[in-house]
Design a protein around this motif. Structure first.
Motif, PDB file in Angstrom:
ATOM      1  N   ALA A 204       0.826  -1.210   0.000  1.00  0.00           N
ATOM      2  CA  ALA A 204       0.000   0.000   0.000  1.00  0.00           C
ATOM      3  C   ALA A 204       0.861   1.261   0.000  1.00  0.00           C
ATOM      4  CB  ALA A 204      -0.925  -0.008   1.223  1.00  0.00           C
ATOM      5  N   LEU A 205       1.941   1.271   0.769  1.00  0.00           N
ATOM      6  CA  LEU A 205       2.829   2.434   0.792  1.00  0.00           C
ATOM      7  C   LEU A 205       3.521   2.632  -0.553  1.00  0.00           C
ATOM      8  CD1 LEU A 205       4.553   2.257   4.304  1.00  0.00           C
ATOM      9  CD2 LEU A 205       3.036   4.053   3.465  1.00  0.00           C
ATOM     10  N   GLY A 206       3.995   1.531  -1.141  1.00  0.00           N
ATOM     11  CA  GLY A 206       4.677   1.639  -2.430  1.00  0.00           C
ATOM     12  C   GLY A 206       3.773   2.171  -3.520  1.00  0.00           C
ATOM     13  N   VAL A 207       2.538   1.698  -3.551  1.00  0.00           N
ATOM     14  CA  VAL A 207       1.590   2.185  -4.546  1.00  0.00           C
ATOM     15  C   VAL A 207       1.213   3.636  -4.259  1.00  0.00           C
ATOM     16  CG1 VAL A 207      -0.731   1.864  -5.471  1.00  0.00           C
ATOM     17  CG2 VAL A 207       0.717  -0.129  -5.048  1.00  0.00           C
ATOM     18  N   SER A 208       1.063   3.963  -2.963  1.00  0.00           N
ATOM     19  CA  SER A 208       0.683   5.337  -2.602  1.00  0.00           C
ATOM     20  C   SER A 208       1.773   6.338  -2.957  1.00  0.00           C
ATOM     21  CB  SER A 208       0.376   5.408  -1.108  1.00  0.00           C
ATOM     22  OG  SER A 208      -0.706   4.566  -0.771  1.00  0.00           O
ATOM     23  N   ARG A 209       3.040   5.895  -2.920  1.00  0.00           N
ATOM     24  CA  ARG A 209       4.127   6.793  -3.304  1.00  0.00           C
ATOM     25  C   ARG A 209       4.003   7.257  -4.753  1.00  0.00           C
ATOM     26  NH1 ARG A 209       9.138   6.907  -1.118  1.00  0.00           N
ATOM     27  NH2 ARG A 209       9.387   8.511  -2.721  1.00  0.00           N
ATOM     28  N   LEU A 210       3.283   6.485  -5.577  1.00  0.00           N
ATOM     29  CA  LEU A 210       3.120   6.830  -6.994  1.00  0.00           C
ATOM     30  C   LEU A 210       1.695   7.278  -7.307  1.00  0.00           C
ATOM     31  CD1 LEU A 210       5.094   3.791  -8.487  1.00  0.00           C
ATOM     32  CD2 LEU A 210       5.927   6.111  -8.086  1.00  0.00           C
ATOM     33  N   SER A 211       0.934   7.579  -6.269  1.00  0.00           N
ATOM     34  CA  SER A 211      -0.448   7.988  -6.468  1.00  0.00           C
ATOM     35  C   SER A 211      -0.525   9.335  -7.201  1.00  0.00           C
ATOM     36  CB  SER A 211      -1.164   8.091  -5.121  1.00  0.00           C
ATOM     37  OG  SER A 211      -2.465   8.605  -5.266  1.00  0.00           O
ATOM     38  N   THR A 212      -1.599   9.505  -7.961  1.00  0.00           N
ATOM     39  CA  THR A 212      -1.830  10.791  -8.630  1.00  0.00           C
ATOM     40  C   THR A 212      -2.393  11.829  -7.670  1.00  0.00           C
ATOM     41  OG1 THR A 212      -4.017   9.972  -9.316  1.00  0.00           O
ATOM     42  CG2 THR A 212      -2.184   9.681 -10.863  1.00  0.00           C
ATOM     43  N   ASN A 213      -2.817  11.391  -6.479  1.00  0.00           N
ATOM     44  CA  ASN A 213      -3.327  12.310  -5.461  1.00  0.00           C
ATOM     45  C   ASN A 213      -2.152  12.900  -4.692  1.00  0.00           C
ATOM     46  OD1 ASN A 213      -4.309  13.100  -2.660  1.00  0.00           O
ATOM     47  ND2 ASN A 213      -6.266  12.620  -3.643  1.00  0.00           N
ATOM     48  N   TRP A 214      -2.011  14.221  -4.692  1.00  0.00           N
ATOM     49  CA  TRP A 214      -0.860  14.870  -4.072  1.00  0.00           C
ATOM     50  C   TRP A 214      -0.785  14.587  -2.580  1.00  0.00           C
ATOM     51  CZ3 TRP A 214      -0.149  18.447  -0.187  1.00  0.00           C
ATOM     52  CH2 TRP A 214       1.118  19.049  -0.115  1.00  0.00           C
ATOM     53  N   LEU A 215      -1.909  14.649  -1.878  1.00  0.00           N
ATOM     54  CA  LEU A 215      -1.907  14.457  -0.430  1.00  0.00           C
ATOM     55  C   LEU A 215      -1.496  13.044  -0.060  1.00  0.00           C
ATOM     56  CD1 LEU A 215      -2.474  15.543   2.389  1.00  0.00           C
ATOM     57  CD2 LEU A 215      -4.882  14.893   2.080  1.00  0.00           C
ATOM     58  N   ILE A 216      -2.065  12.043  -0.733  1.00  0.00           N
ATOM     59  CA  ILE A 216      -1.712  10.644  -0.449  1.00  0.00           C
ATOM     60  C   ILE A 216      -0.237  10.400  -0.743  1.00  0.00           C
ATOM     61  CG2 ILE A 216      -2.112   8.258  -1.148  1.00  0.00           C
ATOM     62  CD1 ILE A 216      -5.021   8.956  -1.600  1.00  0.00           C
ATOM     63  N   ARG A 217       0.257  10.946  -1.845  1.00  0.00           N
ATOM     64  CA  ARG A 217       1.655  10.748  -2.216  1.00  0.00           C
ATOM     65  C   ARG A 217       2.603  11.350  -1.181  1.00  0.00           C
ATOM     66  NH1 ARG A 217       1.179  12.836  -6.741  1.00  0.00           N
ATOM     67  NH2 ARG A 217       2.162  14.873  -6.416  1.00  0.00           N
ATOM     68  N   LYS A 218       2.299  12.537  -0.685  1.00  0.00           N
ATOM     69  CA  LYS A 218       3.168  13.185   0.293  1.00  0.00           C
ATOM     70  C   LYS A 218       3.088  12.513   1.663  1.00  0.00           C
ATOM     71  CE  LYS A 218       4.915  16.195  -2.443  1.00  0.00           C
ATOM     72  NZ  LYS A 218       6.354  16.075  -2.820  1.00  0.00           N
ATOM     73  N   LEU A 219       1.893  12.059   2.060  1.00  0.00           N
ATOM     74  CA  LEU A 219       1.765  11.344   3.340  1.00  0.00           C
ATOM     75  C   LEU A 219       2.555  10.037   3.301  1.00  0.00           C
ATOM     76  CD1 LEU A 219      -2.011  11.874   4.217  1.00  0.00           C
ATOM     77  CD2 LEU A 219      -0.028  12.884   5.361  1.00  0.00           C
ATOM     78  N   ALA A 220       2.470   9.312   2.199  1.00  0.00           N
ATOM     79  CA  ALA A 220       3.232   8.062   2.070  1.00  0.00           C
ATOM     80  C   ALA A 220       4.731   8.332   2.085  1.00  0.00           C
ATOM     81  CB  ALA A 220       2.829   7.334   0.791  1.00  0.00           C
ATOM     82  N   PHE A 221       5.152   9.401   1.415  1.00  0.00           N
ATOM     83  CA  PHE A 221       6.570   9.761   1.402  1.00  0.00           C
ATOM     84  C   PHE A 221       7.062  10.110   2.804  1.00  0.00           C
ATOM     85  CE2 PHE A 221       9.674  13.251   1.344  1.00  0.00           C
ATOM     86  CZ  PHE A 221      10.732  12.633   0.713  1.00  0.00           C
ATOM     87  N   THR A 222       6.280  10.912   3.545  1.00  0.00           N
ATOM     88  CA  THR A 222       6.675  11.314   4.891  1.00  0.00           C
ATOM     89  C   THR A 222       6.776  10.114   5.827  1.00  0.00           C
ATOM     90  OG1 THR A 222       5.596  13.456   4.564  1.00  0.00           O
ATOM     91  CG2 THR A 222       6.092  12.806   6.829  1.00  0.00           C
ATOM     92  N   ALA A 223       5.766   9.251   5.773  1.00  0.00           N
ATOM     93  CA  ALA A 223       5.776   8.072   6.642  1.00  0.00           C
ATOM     94  C   ALA A 223       6.956   7.161   6.313  1.00  0.00           C
ATOM     95  CB  ALA A 223       4.460   7.309   6.499  1.00  0.00           C
ATOM     96  N   THR A 224       7.208   6.959   5.032  1.00  0.00           N
ATOM     97  CA  THR A 224       8.312   6.078   4.628  1.00  0.00           C
ATOM     98  C   THR A 224       9.657   6.632   5.069  1.00  0.00           C
ATOM     99  OG1 THR A 224       7.049   5.307   2.712  1.00  0.00           O
ATOM    100  CG2 THR A 224       9.435   4.993   2.656  1.00  0.00           C
ATOM    101  N   GLU A 225       9.899   7.903   4.840  1.00  0.00           N
ATOM    102  CA  GLU A 225      11.179   8.492   5.212  1.00  0.00           C
ATOM    103  C   GLU A 225      11.375   8.516   6.725  1.00  0.00           C
ATOM    104  OE1 GLU A 225      13.707   9.418   3.152  1.00  0.00           O
ATOM    105  OE2 GLU A 225      12.426   8.328   1.752  1.00  0.00           O
TER     106      GLU A 225
END
Length: 380
Positions: free
Chosen positions: A108-129
């Motif tokens: 779910a995190l990997g797919v969210s990192r490539l999401s077209t939704n800006w908010l989901i993409r940034k939240l996934a990036f922040t959590a992962t980092e």
């Protein structure tokens, strides 16, 4: 020299080198063992594993041991080897659940990192980092001290769908089944329906589905019933249901979140490595982005990421030893107690290392089997 003789000579030379290396390694192990034995003999200490059959003399907060009468809670009158078995059971329990949850969350995190939704993409990036750049031990301490232990007490604990969540632990409803012939028919129905989902049994899918439903109906006619044993809160602890300790909860959350961050990056990199033409072809036949991922992209991704996922599973299984920081009685924690009680530190650490080694081999074997099953026949 002919070509066949040259190949035979190269193969013989390669085999001789390998045998020589293995022989040198075995010789070094023998010399190390002799040195340890002589060192023990000079100090009047014997090297023995007899302590495994001695009475343990200590309790374990959680852990069950398989005996002739079934699974029973570990007691102080049991042997040291049974204490290690209880610790191994706790290690396997948290490792298996964490592997499953971290895989789902990581995808779910990997797919969210490539999401077209800006908010989901940034939240996934922040959590992962955040999870990848902070030590696991600190994360474990945070989940235990700042989250789990800050939950309300048992008397004020919230109830969600029959579950009780408190700082004393988590209690979940437990399904109970009536015994008798109906239970065996229900199990046969479950196996039949599971076979229906396997690819090799697809031609007989309708027949298996009909047989499974018929077996399940017959099981209910013969008295098979399922009911939930709901936990009830007492003064100091709850009764009924399935009890999960706060230490297990914190360790499970920490291992799942940390490993999922690494799995997410593996999945993201593999998705980006899929040729763009695959996306365009899926888009050309009218598939939505969700169906493109599920039907076209992710099947290709899992064919190449299994070795990397296996490395993460190995790290997760070994990181369960960090449970000693919060008092979770895993294998490493129990080994330390047994060694302190018996004074057999070397023997104990050899046993613990051997168990972790075998556990790693089993995980590697399962990952290799899954990797071979996912390969396309005829494609290397």
């Amino acid at each position: 020299m002919t070509v066949s003789n040259s190949l035979r000579w190269r193969r013989l030379r390669r085999t001789s080198v390998q045998v020589g290396v293995l022989g040198i390694a075995a010789l070094l192990l023998v010399l190390l063992g002799l040195a340890v034995r002589n060192g023990f003999a000079e100090r009047g200490v014997s090297f023995s594993f007899d302590f495994l059959w001695q009475r343990a003399g200590f309790e374990i907060s959680e852990g069950r041991v398989l005996t002739w009468s079934g699974f029973t809670s570990f007691g102080a009158d049991m042997a040291n080897w049974q204490a290690l078995a209880a610790g191994l059971g706790n290690t396997l329990k948290v490792a298996v659940v964490a592997v499953l949850l971290s895989t789902l969350l990581g995808v779910a995190l990997g797919v969210s990192r490539l999401s077209t939704n800006w908010l989901i993409r940034k939240l996934a990036f922040t959590a992962t980092e955040f999870l990848r750049n902070t030590p696991l031990l600190i994360q474990l301490t945070f989940w235990y001290v700042a989250v789990v232990l800050q939950l309300p007490g048992l008397r004020d604990a919230p109830h969600f769908w029959g579950a009780i969540i408190s700082r004393q632990g988590l209690w979940l409803p437990r399904p109970e089944f009536t015994s008798g012939p109906g239970l065996w028919l229900a199990l046969a129905a479950v196996v039949t329906l599971a076979l229906m989902l396997m690819r090799r049994f697809q031609p007989w899918r309708r027949h298996l589905a009909g047989a499974g439903v018929a077996l399940l109906a017959l099981a209910f006619v013969l008295g098979f019933r399922i009911h939930l044993d709901l936990p009830e809160a007492g003064r100091f602890r709850a009764s009924g249901g399935v009890a999960i300790s706060p230490e297990f909860t914190a360790l499970l959350i920490a291992l799942t979140a940390n490993t999922a961050a690494y799995i997410g990056e593996i999945i993201r990199g593999a998705i980006e490595a899929v040729p763009r033409g695959q996306w365009e072809a899926a888009d050309a036949i009218g598939l939505s982005r969700r169906h493109q991922l599920r039907e076209v992209i992710l099947p290709q991704v899992f064919r190449v990421v299994m070795p990397s996922l296996g490395n993460q599973y190995l790290n997760l299984a070994k990181n369960t030893s960090l449970g000693i920081a919060i008092g979770y009685p895993d294998l490493f924690n129990v080994y330390g107690t047994v060694s302190n009680q018996t004074g057999r530190s070397l023997e104990g650490v050899l046993i613990a290392m051997g168990i972790y080694l075998v556990l790693s081999w089993v995980i590697s074997l399962l990952v290799n089997v899954a990797n071979n099953r996912l390969k396309i026949p005829g494609v290397r």
